[in-house]
Design a protein around this motif. Structure first.
Motif, short mmCIF file in Angstrom:
data_model
loop_
_atom_site.label_atom_id
_atom_site.label_comp_id
_atom_site.label_asym_id
_atom_site.label_seq_id
_atom_site.Cartn_x
_atom_site.Cartn_y
_atom_site.Cartn_z
N GLY A 70 -12.14 8.74 -5.88
CA GLY A 70 -12.46 7.36 -5.10
C GLY A 70 -13.26 7.42 -4.01
N ILE A 71 -14.21 8.24 -3.80
CA ILE A 71 -15.10 8.34 -2.60
C ILE A 71 -16.59 7.82 -3.04
N TYR A 72 -17.06 7.21 -2.00
CA TYR A 72 -18.45 6.48 -2.08
C TYR A 72 -19.34 6.96 -0.94
N PHE A 86 -13.72 5.59 1.49
CA PHE A 86 -12.65 5.83 0.57
C PHE A 86 -12.08 4.63 -0.13
N VAL A 87 -12.50 4.62 -1.22
CA VAL A 87 -11.98 3.16 -1.85
C VAL A 87 -10.70 3.15 -2.41
N GLU A 88 -9.80 2.49 -2.03
CA GLU A 88 -8.40 2.25 -2.43
C GLU A 88 -8.18 1.04 -3.57
N ASP A 89 -9.10 0.41 -3.65
CA ASP A 89 -9.16 -0.74 -4.89
C ASP A 89 -10.54 -1.03 -5.35
N GLN A 100 -11.95 6.02 -9.90
CA GLN A 100 -10.80 6.07 -9.82
C GLN A 100 -10.69 5.43 -8.41
N ASN A 101 -9.42 5.02 -7.82
CA ASN A 101 -9.21 4.78 -6.57
C ASN A 101 -8.64 6.11 -5.70
N LYS A 133 -9.15 -7.18 2.22
CA LYS A 133 -9.87 -8.40 1.32
C LYS A 133 -8.43 -8.97 0.85
N ASP A 134 -8.33 -10.31 0.89
CA ASP A 134 -7.18 -10.78 0.49
C ASP A 134 -5.93 -10.27 0.83
#
Length: 148
Positions: A70-72, A86-89, A100-101, A133-134
């Motif tokens: 989940g890393i970019y 680090f992308v959690e969603d 993947q998250n 976000k939200d």
């Protein structure tokens, strides 16, 4: 499976949890110190090879994706990577996103990021930002602090 597992160990899925530890003077990912700007070789040493490297349309940047973690990371120069995300969603709207998250831990001064992110100011040798976000944390950006 029984006592003996005869499958090829090279084909087994590695499910490594990635832990980020942020202290006043350093950042460690899985116990390995990292500084920013970093480079692709250093990230390979910590995370392994990127699952995918894709060009971003109408720019000179490439996106380096570690899908299983989940890393970019986006950069135009693999020798000068300024930030890791680090992308959690992964539904929050990146043009390129890991499959993947991120499910690992991000600790600030030994406590979860949610409780101690306010400790990270301009005096640290890195920046750390929660992307909301939200009303939900969807990613965490860790990278170069131009103030230092």
């Amino acid at each position: 499976m029984g006592i003996f597992d005869w499958r090829n160990p090279k084909n087994r899925k590695k499910n490594r949890t990635i832990t980020v530890e942020c202290n006043p003077n350093e950042v460690r990912i899985n116990g390995i110190e990292i500084s920013f700007p970093t480079n692709y070789g250093e990230l390979i040493g910590i995370l392994g090879e990127a699952s995918r490297i894709e060009p971003i349309k109408q720019t000179n940047n490439d996106v380096y994706l570690w899908d299983e973690h989940g890393i970019y990371c986006s950069t135009n120069d693999p020798e000068k990577m300024l930030m890791v995300l680090f992308v959690e969603d992964n539904r929050y709207g990146l043009g390129h996103q890991p499959k993947q998250n991120y499910t690992g831990a991000i600790l600030v001064d030994g406590a979860p990021i949610e409780t101690n992110i306010d400790n990270v100011g301009l005096d640290r040798p890195y920046m750390l930002r929660s992307i909301i976000k939200d009303d939900k944390q969807v990613a965490v950006a860790l990278g170069w602090n131009p103030s230092v």
